[in-house]
Design an enzyme around this catalytic site. Structure first.
Site, PDB file in Angstrom:
ATOM      1  N   CYS A 185      -6.384  43.067 -85.407  1.00 40.62           N
ATOM      2  CA  CYS A 185      -5.034  43.430 -85.854  1.00 40.62           C
ATOM      3  C   CYS A 185      -4.754  42.717 -87.198  1.00 40.62           C
ATOM      4  CB  CYS A 185      -3.999  43.007 -84.813  1.00 40.62           C
ATOM      5  SG  CYS A 185      -4.435  43.576 -83.158  1.00 40.62           S
ATOM      6  N   CYS A 194       9.142  35.149 -71.894  1.00 43.62           N
ATOM      7  CA  CYS A 194       8.017  36.047 -72.166  1.00 43.62           C
ATOM      8  C   CYS A 194       6.765  35.237 -72.519  1.00 43.62           C
ATOM      9  CB  CYS A 194       8.387  36.971 -73.317  1.00 43.62           C
ATOM     10  SG  CYS A 194       7.053  38.106 -73.736  1.00 43.62           S
ATOM     11  N   CYS A 248       8.598  38.202 -68.391  1.00 43.30           N
ATOM     12  CA  CYS A 248       7.899  39.232 -69.156  1.00 43.30           C
ATOM     13  C   CYS A 248       6.540  38.668 -69.562  1.00 43.30           C
ATOM     14  CB  CYS A 248       8.728  39.574 -70.392  1.00 43.30           C
ATOM     15  SG  CYS A 248       7.940  40.770 -71.472  1.00 43.30           S
ATOM     16  N   CYS A 296       8.578  47.201 -72.400  1.00 43.40           N
ATOM     17  CA  CYS A 296       9.074  46.639 -73.653  1.00 43.40           C
ATOM     18  C   CYS A 296       8.070  47.071 -74.718  1.00 43.40           C
ATOM     19  CB  CYS A 296       9.139  45.112 -73.541  1.00 43.40           C
ATOM     20  SG  CYS A 296       9.487  44.288 -75.105  1.00 43.40           S
TER      21      CYS A 296
HETATM   22  C1  DTB Z   1       7.334  41.190 -80.134  1.00 45.99           C
HETATM   23  O1  DTB Z   1       7.587  42.381 -80.398  1.00 45.99           O
HETATM   24  N1  DTB Z   1       7.403  40.212 -81.009  1.00 45.99           N
HETATM   25  C2  DTB Z   1       7.002  38.953 -80.403  1.00 45.99           C
HETATM   26  C3  DTB Z   1       6.760  39.362 -78.926  1.00 45.99           C
HETATM   27  N2  DTB Z   1       6.975  40.767 -78.942  1.00 45.99           N
HETATM   28  C4  DTB Z   1       5.490  39.032 -78.271  1.00 45.99           C
HETATM   29  C5  DTB Z   1       5.860  38.326 -81.098  1.00 45.99           C
HETATM   30  C6  DTB Z   1       6.129  38.064 -82.551  1.00 45.99           C
HETATM   31  C7  DTB Z   1       4.985  37.287 -83.063  1.00 45.99           C
HETATM   32  C8  DTB Z   1       5.180  36.865 -84.496  1.00 45.99           C
HETATM   33  C9  DTB Z   1       4.004  36.123 -85.007  1.00 45.99           C
HETATM   34  C10 DTB Z   1       3.720  34.837 -84.303  1.00 45.99           C
HETATM   35  O2  DTB Z   1       4.637  34.022 -84.071  1.00 45.99           O
HETATM   36  O3  DTB Z   1       2.533  34.577 -84.014  1.00 45.99           O
HETATM   37 FE1  SF4 Z   2      -4.119  41.726 -81.844  1.00 53.69          FE
HETATM   38 FE2  SF4 Z   2      -2.738  40.577 -79.819  1.00 53.69          FE
HETATM   39 FE3  SF4 Z   2      -5.175  39.714 -80.484  1.00 53.69          FE
HETATM   40 FE4  SF4 Z   2      -3.177  39.294 -82.160  1.00 53.69          FE
HETATM   41  S1  SF4 Z   2      -3.368  38.431 -80.135  1.00 53.69           S
HETATM   42  S2  SF4 Z   2      -5.267  39.976 -82.688  1.00 53.69           S
HETATM   43  S3  SF4 Z   2      -1.954  41.130 -81.844  1.00 53.69           S
HETATM   44  S4  SF4 Z   2      -4.656  41.713 -79.672  1.00 53.69           S
END
Ligand code: DTB
Ligand code: SF4
Ligand code: SAM
Length: 340
Positions: free
Chosen positions: A58, A98, A130, A190
């Site tokens: 990602c 979460c 969550c 969600c």
């Molecule tokens: C979502 O939509 N945003 C949150 C939660 N769901 C898991 C995560 C945001 C992560 C931002 C980058 C970080 O802090 O690593």
């Molecule tokens: Fe992708 Fe989730 Fe892995 Fe980040 S933690 S690289 S968003 S699969």
């Protein structure tokens, strides 16, 4: 209760997104007030229970093993550590907790058993639990449900078309399959996305179209602004204008009126005035606590002041349904009357 529409066309959503800004905010605020108490905002806390070292690619994510970021890899936390963190979050005013893991998918192993214990423990604190653990099979969703999970987060992130520019190690259909497994097991869904990934406005419209035409709308739709992290391929992306966040939030609110729309990543850069406009446009949920998963979020004191300034109250837990694991709840008096 007003009519909820599931057959949105891309053209309709495009038209909503492009309305004059003040008309858009006014319309979203009107829809918001028809379905929600505008003084109420849900307060959620995130905890990264397993950090970094993820095999996926990602392009936005600081936890992908292949990029060189400052994130320190950490194995799965202990059940006790997580329950303590949930207790602290509850004391600070959060009603939803979460847990995020830097996994591609859930595997049926000891770590998953530990996560099930975490879910049980947090549910016992009377918080909405969550998880966001990557892809999930039907059976794994069922196990999480049985352990007391309330909701599962799995974001579409962007449009189907733009998806392959951002992630190559799984497909859009994989994401949709996981959402179906979550839904089939009566967990709340969600699902939202990120803006600022180099997508076009049409990609934003298309992502909302996918969410708003699912057989049931997600109960929560997180709207994230990209947090550009050094070492990731998207480190140099320009910051998302707040106006774009407002348009996304308002469009999500109008198309999915009953969903909780969560003003998610990116809040740390916003003034009170900017956040107030997001709430006006229909956002009614935030992440609290000074860290999201690995990046900064506003301090607790700041959010207290924000809520006081805007006269906002935190939403109670389980407002839209019973606590999981409880077949039905009656008062002791009613139970006596019913002879149970
Ligand atoms: C979502 O939509 N945003 C949150 C939660 N769901 C898991 C995560 C945001 C992560 C931002 C980058 C970080 O802090 O690593
Ligand atoms: Fe992708 Fe989730 Fe892995 Fe980040 S933690 S690289 S968003 S699969
Ligand atoms: N690994 C699991 C997965 O990808 O589903 C769960 C954790 S993952 C970090 C959860 C979500 O965080 C992603 O889907 C993405 O929407 C969001 N996210 C990750 N990095 C981000 C960033 N730099 N800016 C904004 N949102 C981000």
């Amino acid at each position: 209760m007003a009519y909820i529409k599931f057959d949105w066309t891309r053209e309709e959503i495009h038209e909503i997104y492009h309305q004059p800004m003040l008309d858009l905010i006014y319309r979203a605020a009107t829809v918001h007030r028809a379905h929600h108490d505008p003084q109420e905002v849900q307060v959620c806390t995130l905890l990264s229970v397993k950090t970094g070292g993820c095999p996926e690619d990602c392009a936005y994510c600081p936890q992908a093993a292949r990029y060189h970021t400052d994130v320190k890899v950490h194995k799965l936390l202990s059940v006790d550590e997580v329950i303590q963190a949930a207790q602290n979050a509850k004391e600070a005013g959060s009603t939803r907790f979460c847990m995020g893991a830097a996994w591609r998918e859930v595997r049926d192993n000891r770590d998953f058993d530990k996560v099930l214990q975490m879910v049980k423990g947090v549910n016992a604190l009377d918080m909405e639990v969550c998880c966001t653990l990557g892809m999930l099979s039907d059976e794994q969703a069922q196990k999480l449900k049985e352990a007391g999970l309330y909701a599962y987060n799995h974001n579409l992130d962007t449009s189907e078309e733009h998806y392959e520019e951002i992630i190559s190690t799984r497909t859009y259909d994989d994401r949709l399959d996981t959402l179906e497994h979550v839904r089939n097991n009566k967990l709340r869904v969600c699902s939202g996305g990120i803006i600022g990934l180099g997508e076009t406005v049409q990609d934003r419209v298309d992502m909302i179209h996918t969410l708003a035409t699912l057989p049931e709308h997600p109960e929560s739709v997180p709207v994230n602004a990209l947090v550009p992290v050094e070492g990731t391929p998207l480190e140099d992306q320009p910051l998302v204008p707040v106006w774009d966040m407002i348009r996304m939030i308002a469009t999500a609110r109008i198309t999915m009126p009953t969903a909780m729309v969560r003003l998610s990543a990116g809040r740390v850069r916003m003034s009170f005035e900017e956040q107030a406009l997001c709430f006006m446009a229909g956002a009614n949920s935030i992440f609290a606590g000074d860290k999201l998963l690995t990046t900064p979020n506003p301090e607790e004191d700041q959010d207290k002041q924000l809520f006081q300034t805007l006269n906002i109250r935190p939403r109670a837990a389980f407002k839209d349904g019973d606590k999981p694991g409880v077949e039905f709840q009656v008062t002791p008096e009613a139970a006596k009357e019913m002879g149970i």
